[in-house]
Enzyme design. Structure first.
Site, mmCIF file in Angstrom:
data_model
loop_
_atom_site.group_PDB
_atom_site.id
_atom_site.type_symbol
_atom_site.label_atom_id
_atom_site.label_comp_id
_atom_site.label_asym_id
_atom_site.label_seq_id
_atom_site.Cartn_x
_atom_site.Cartn_y
_atom_site.Cartn_z
ATOM 1 N N LYS A 27 0.933 -0.954 -0.089
ATOM 2 C CA LYS A 27 0.072 0.244 0.259
ATOM 3 C C LYS A 27 0.405 1.303 -0.102
ATOM 4 C CE LYS A 27 -4.316 -1.940 1.824
ATOM 5 N NZ LYS A 27 -5.053 -1.523 3.158
ATOM 6 N N HIS A 52 -1.892 -2.939 -4.809
ATOM 7 C CA HIS A 52 -1.141 -3.177 -3.868
ATOM 8 C C HIS A 52 -0.636 -4.872 -3.582
ATOM 9 C CE1 HIS A 52 -4.902 -4.625 -1.603
ATOM 10 N NE2 HIS A 52 -3.602 -5.067 -0.786
#
Length: 386
Positions: free
Chosen positions: A258, A283
């Site tokens: 992330k 991510h």
């Protein structure tokens, strides 16, 4: 060996083999004894009492008739009721704790003459004619267990220090990753294990969830929440210390990718549009790419970062893999991740209660490992304050 609902797969690579027995057997071997056991007439009374006990330095667990006898040589029994209905009173009068009444404290909001007479006949020495408050509980336990005051001071100090270290450590972890210093971030994560142990050992699960949910950084909060839940899950299944660390590291790094997602997407106060959703889903692969080439991180940790949004029925991302291709550690991280996401407090959504979250997960037919999800039930219950 991988344990699934009805299949034993012995072709699993050694890297993802967990040192464990059959999960159903592990459930029977879960740690049942606790320094304080709670028998409550209603779940809300039990949850409130458990939180108060945790502030006094006890690890509190609910007691049920099918559980082993509470360990009153080393702990205490707290009984809390309001109406003391006949069935509940019968449980109170005939429980295994009647052999060690010096270690039992009873609170009753509406104790009638007949109820008091029955309790007096058994010989309960500590009866409080009200529901517990922190002050009342601390006062009566000081008589029942004189070490309570020192225990409370020590436990609160440990919990406060551990919580501060976890919050600042999670912030440092993602700061180091954003700065490109993955080696230092890995060292930070490995050192965090002891702080999480201290927090989990000094408070009831519902209490440390509240602590973590107060963290300001959303990604750090989620990382800490999943890590703590994963540790509790591993402990509940009786995992070795080494396997607890393995699951913790996988949880701690599961969302590392992330750092490559723009903050405008990561912190958006509302639903993501299709393009933002596509960006967010990158991510998983990004985390794998960051971790897979580092010698300090095991391959199973990198795989968990990549696959924790995959489902057994093949409907997840990034690749839609299914069934046996999803490792045991990843299956566990997925359950912890979904549970944490559902109970988290965020500006753009109200949190679900622990029981609501578990019910939602039970409705995800075919997506989660059914055996592991059953094993997670007592963990979800321990996290409940509703």
């Amino acid at each position: 060996m991988r344990i699934t609902d009805n299949v034993v797969d012995t072709d699993q690579r050694p890297a993802v083999v967990l040192e464990r027995l059959d999960l159903e057997l592990r459930l029977k071997l879960m740690r049942q004894a606790a320094p304080a056991a709670v028998l409550a007439e209603r779940p809300d009374l039990g949850s409130a009492a458990a939180l108060m006990l945790s502030d006094l330095g006890f690890i509190a667990a609910p007691w049920r008739s099918d559980a082993p006898e509470p360990d009153l040589d080393h702990g205490l029994m707290l009984i809390v009721g309001d109406r003391f209905a006949p069935d509940f009173l019968n449980d109170v009068l005939n429980g295994p704790w009647t052999a060690r009444l010096d270690r039992v404290v009873l609170f009753g909001d509406r104790l009638g003459g007949r109820t008091l007479a029955a309790l007096d006949e058994i010989g309960f020495p500590f009866i409080v004619k009200s529901l517990p408050t922190p002050e009342r509980l601390a006062s009566i336990l000081a008589h029942a267990d004189p070490s309570t005051a020192a225990l409370r001071q020590s436990a609160v100090a440990r919990r406060t220090a551990a919580a501060a270290e976890i919050e600042t450590g999670s912030d440092r972890l993602f700061g180091l990753i954003r700065a490109g210093d993955l080696g230092a971030a890995i060292a930070e994560a490995k050192g965090a294990f002891n702080h999480f142990e201290a927090l989990l050992d000094s408070a009831a699960a519902a209490h440390w969830l509240t602590i973590i949910q107060s963290y300001h950084d959303g990604t750090a909060q989620h990382c800490s929440l999943v890590s703590a839940i994963a540790m509790l899950f591993a402990r509940g299944l009786g995992f070795s210390a080494g396997d607890q660390r393995r699951l913790f590291e996988a949880a701690h790094f599961h969302d590392v990718g992330k750092v490559h997602v723009p903050l405008s997407v990561l912190d958006k106060p509302g639903a993501l549009d299709p393009e933002e959703r596509r960006v967010m889903e990158t991510h998983a692969r990004a985390g794998y790419d960051m971790l897979v080439g580092n010698d300090a991180v095991s391959g199973e940790v990198a795989e968990a970062a990549r696959d924790h949004h995959e489902y057994l029925d093949g409907t997840g991302y990034p690749y839609g893999i299914s069934g046996r291709r999803i490792t045991d550690i990843t299956r566990m991280i997925t359950i912890c991740d979904i549970f944490a996401a559902l109970i988290e407090r965020r500006a753009y959504k109200a949190p679900r209660t622990a029981r609501q979250a578990y019910a939602i997960m039970q409705s995800m037919d075919g997506k989660l490992d059914a055996t592991l999800l059953r094993a997670f039930s007592p963990i979800a219950e321990s996290c409940s304050s509703d």
